[in-house]
Scaffold this active site. Structure first.
Site, PDB file in Angstrom:
ATOM      1  N   ALA A 165      43.689  35.890  47.836  1.00 26.63           N
ATOM      2  CA  ALA A 165      44.884  35.251  47.266  1.00 26.63           C
ATOM      3  C   ALA A 165      44.552  34.622  45.911  1.00 26.63           C
ATOM      4  O   ALA A 165      45.330  34.718  44.953  1.00 26.63           O
ATOM      5  CB  ALA A 165      45.425  34.186  48.224  1.00 26.63           C
ATOM      6  N   TYR A 206      40.143  33.933  49.281  1.00 26.45           N
ATOM      7  CA  TYR A 206      39.533  34.503  48.070  1.00 26.45           C
ATOM      8  C   TYR A 206      40.444  35.579  47.476  1.00 26.45           C
ATOM      9  O   TYR A 206      40.677  35.617  46.259  1.00 26.45           O
ATOM     10  CB  TYR A 206      38.166  35.085  48.448  1.00 26.45           C
ATOM     11  CG  TYR A 206      37.345  35.598  47.289  1.00 26.45           C
ATOM     12  CD1 TYR A 206      36.721  34.716  46.410  1.00 26.45           C
ATOM     13  CD2 TYR A 206      37.162  36.959  47.087  1.00 26.45           C
ATOM     14  CE1 TYR A 206      35.947  35.185  45.355  1.00 26.45           C
ATOM     15  CE2 TYR A 206      36.393  37.439  46.039  1.00 26.45           C
ATOM     16  CZ  TYR A 206      35.785  36.540  45.181  1.00 26.45           C
ATOM     17  OH  TYR A 206      35.014  37.020  44.131  1.00 26.45           O
ATOM     18  N   ASN A 265      34.776  32.363  34.564  1.00 30.05           N
ATOM     19  CA  ASN A 265      33.892  33.037  35.522  1.00 30.05           C
ATOM     20  C   ASN A 265      33.604  32.197  36.759  1.00 30.05           C
ATOM     21  O   ASN A 265      33.290  32.740  37.815  1.00 30.05           O
ATOM     22  CB  ASN A 265      32.575  33.383  34.801  1.00 30.05           C
ATOM     23  CG  ASN A 265      31.475  33.755  35.755  1.00 30.05           C
ATOM     24  OD1 ASN A 265      31.418  34.882  36.256  1.00 30.05           O
ATOM     25  ND2 ASN A 265      30.587  32.810  36.062  1.00 30.05           N
ATOM     26  N   VAL A 315      35.649  22.805  36.722  1.00 30.40           N
ATOM     27  CA  VAL A 315      36.906  23.439  36.288  1.00 30.40           C
ATOM     28  C   VAL A 315      38.108  22.981  37.107  1.00 30.40           C
ATOM     29  O   VAL A 315      39.245  23.216  36.709  1.00 30.40           O
ATOM     30  CB  VAL A 315      36.804  24.986  36.312  1.00 30.40           C
ATOM     31  CG1 VAL A 315      35.733  25.475  35.345  1.00 30.40           C
ATOM     32  CG2 VAL A 315      36.581  25.524  37.718  1.00 30.40           C
TER      33      VAL A 315
END
Ligand code: NAI
Length: 247
Positions: A157, A155, A90, A64
């Site tokens: 942020a 994480y 996800n 991604v």
């Protein structure tokens, strides 16, 4: 007729954990499933189980973090399936550490997968959804993106960013009947939580009013709701699935 008959759902990071549970659930409710993960071979277990459910399933090797890869995979899905109805962003990672010791690499890695990855996939799905005049984007954020957590500045942020991104996209896409919502899971049981000592688990459970860890299925249930017409008038929202841990 099943809930998602004729609908195509793409789930990123679906080789295991919460993404896998979401794929099983949407398949059981009749959706045609497209699962993506970093390595195609990691998807074979999920693919096999989805086929056993009688689902139509396509596996895509998908990082991604690459805008180009996302665009190409989503173009292929739009061609092969003719539509994209549900996108579940996800895929996510953690690289925990206190700020003083957090490396630039660890900051960048987490922001790039969790936030930029969500941007890349949402952008890649948007043209098809807008043309269809329907679609539901569901971004898996986290309780940490709402309340913060020592040792997880990167994480937090990234997940706070995902929430703000979701609201902006919801505003942009609403006129084409495309909805975007976030889910903020709390503590979800996984191999990681199972490995914690009994004492640490008890301490964590004490902070959860419902007194149990969540399951991947609890998150999948929230995804199915936000993907379905039962949430037709809901967009730009954050649905917490956390046993009451943060209100
Ligand atoms: P996990 O680590 O079991 O699964 C994540 C999946 O994402 C893996 O299959 C991994 O290969 C994939 N992935 C990682 N980087 C990728 C990339 N660049 N491109 C494509 N796929 C990639 O994680 P888990 O626990 O299932 O979490 C899923 C999501 O839920 C994540 O976004 C996580 O931040 C979020 N979450 C998890 C919670 C928990 O308690 N497990 C709580 C709150 C949020």
């Amino acid at each position: 007729m099943t809930m998602f008959e004729g609908k195509t759902a793409i789930i990123t990071g679906a080789a295991r954990g919460i993404g896998q549970a979401i794929a099983f659930d949407l398949a059981a409710k009749g959706a045609d499933i497209v699962i993506g993960d970093l390595k195609a071979e990691w998807l074979s277990e999920t693919e096999e189980a989805l086929k056993q459910l009688g689902a139509s399933v396509t596996c895509k090797e998908l990082d991604v973090t690459s805008a180009e890869a996302c665009q190409s995979v989503f173009n292929d899905v739009a061609k092969e399936n003719g539509r994209i109805d549900i996108l579940v962003n996800n895929a996510g990672i953690t690289r925990d550490g206190i700020l003083m010791r957090m490396s630039e690499e660890d900051w960048d890695a987490v922001l790039t997968v969790n936030l930029k990855g969500t941007f890349n996939c949402t952008k890649a799905a948007t043209r098809t959804m807008m043309k269809q005049r329907s679609g539901s984007v569901i971004n898996i954020a986290s309780i940490i993106g709402l309340m913060g957590n020592a040792g997880q500045a990167n994480y937090a942020a990234s997940k706070g960013g995902v929430i703000a991104f979701t609201k902006s996209v919801a505003k942009e896409l609403a006129s084409r009947n495309v909805r975007a919502n976030a889910i903020a899971p709390g503590f979800i049981s996984s191999k990681m939580t199972d490995a914690l000592s009994e004492e640490v688990q008890q301490q964590m459970l004490a902070a959860i009013p419902l007194g149990v860890f969540g399951s991947p299925q609890n998150v999948a249930d929230a995804v199915a709701f936000l993907a379905s017409d039962q949430s037709a008038y809901i967009t730009g929202q954050v649905l917490s699935v956390n046993g009451g841990m943060y209100m």
